[in-house]
Design a protein around this motif. Structure first.
Motif, short mmCIF file in Angstrom:
data_model
loop_
_atom_site.label_atom_id
_atom_site.label_comp_id
_atom_site.label_asym_id
_atom_site.label_seq_id
_atom_site.Cartn_x
_atom_site.Cartn_y
_atom_site.Cartn_z
N PRO A 57 -11.74 -5.93 14.73
CA PRO A 57 -10.17 -6.00 14.52
C PRO A 57 -9.68 -4.92 13.80
O PRO A 57 -8.63 -4.49 14.01
N ARG A 58 -10.40 -4.03 13.23
CA ARG A 58 -9.96 -2.91 12.56
C ARG A 58 -9.58 -1.96 13.63
O ARG A 58 -8.46 -0.89 13.10
N MET A 59 -9.89 -1.88 14.74
CA MET A 59 -9.59 -0.93 15.62
C MET A 59 -7.85 -1.16 16.23
O MET A 59 -7.37 -0.55 17.07
N TYR A 60 -7.58 -2.41 15.92
CA TYR A 60 -6.24 -2.77 16.38
C TYR A 60 -5.28 -3.14 15.25
O TYR A 60 -4.19 -3.82 15.41
N GLN A 61 -5.43 -2.63 14.04
CA GLN A 61 -4.50 -2.88 12.67
C GLN A 61 -3.14 -2.09 12.85
O GLN A 61 -2.05 -2.37 12.48
N VAL A 74 -7.09 10.66 13.00
CA VAL A 74 -7.18 9.37 14.06
C VAL A 74 -8.19 9.70 15.18
O VAL A 74 -8.01 10.70 15.79
N VAL A 75 -9.10 8.89 15.44
CA VAL A 75 -9.90 8.80 16.56
C VAL A 75 -9.16 7.67 17.43
O VAL A 75 -9.33 6.55 17.08
N LEU A 76 -8.81 8.14 18.63
CA LEU A 76 -8.02 7.48 19.65
C LEU A 76 -9.06 7.39 21.01
O LEU A 76 -9.34 8.12 21.48
N TYR A 101 -16.76 6.09 8.50
CA TYR A 101 -15.68 6.97 8.12
C TYR A 101 -14.50 6.16 7.94
O TYR A 101 -13.15 6.68 7.52
N GLY A 102 -14.38 4.84 7.88
CA GLY A 102 -13.19 3.76 7.94
C GLY A 102 -12.38 4.08 6.98
O GLY A 102 -11.16 3.53 7.07
#
Length: 168
Positions: A57-61, A74-76, A101-102
């Motif tokens: 879920p962190r990748m969609y915040q 940003v890592v996209l 790295y979060g």
């Protein structure tokens, strides 16, 4: 004709980036700024934002435009696991890097089915593609196809330190 192009992309999409191009979006250029879907936009339903079986879920915040305003790299990741096995492995690797790295880097995943406008803006054809965008919104690293943990780890460290741009 339009349907044939879409069908070809779907059938050949996995790792097509290794043989096709991201157009002319290059390292050193400003990243496109656009709103992309977030978990909040889909009522918290991950299945409406990704085809990945084990989404984080962190990748969609954040929407991409929001992420670029944070002042963090940003890592996209452009990956559509529904038709790309390499994408599945790539996203699993990114979850490990996000654990590392979060707090200092924002990780975003764009699935072609749910954020096609991002694919168009970044001129991505095929999957996967990974971009590292520096704190100032400039593309620092472009990685077409599969990328190794160590390669992406180095690119992230370089973005955090503001070092020279590079392509993988």
């Amino acid at each position: 004709m339009k349907y044939i192009a879409v069908l070809t992309l779907l059938l050949c999409g996995c790792d097509l980036g290794m043989h096709g191009g991201s157009g002319d979006l290059q390292v050193g250029q400003k990243a496109p700024v656009l709103a992309t879907k977030t978990l909040a936009d889909v009522g918290g339903d991950l299945s409406k934002i990704t085809t990945y079986r084990y989404p984080d879920p962190r990748m969609y915040q954040y929407s991409l435009d929001q992420a670029l305003k944070t002042g963090k790299p940003v890592v996209l990741a452009f990956a559509t696991p529904a038709h790309c096995t390499v994408c599945d492995n790539q996203l699993a690797m990114l979850k490990g890097l996000q654990d590392k790295y979060g707090r200092n880097v924002i990780f975003l995943h764009m699935d072609e089915y749910d954020n096609p406008q991002a694919y168009k803006a970044f001129r991505v054809v095929g999957d996967p593609w990974t971009f590292v965008i520096g704190k100032e919104g400039v593309v620092r690293c472009v990685a077409p196809g599969r990328v190794l943990y160590s390669e992406l780890d180095t690119a992230i460290k370089d973005a955090l330190e503001g070092k020279v741009d590079h392509a993988l």
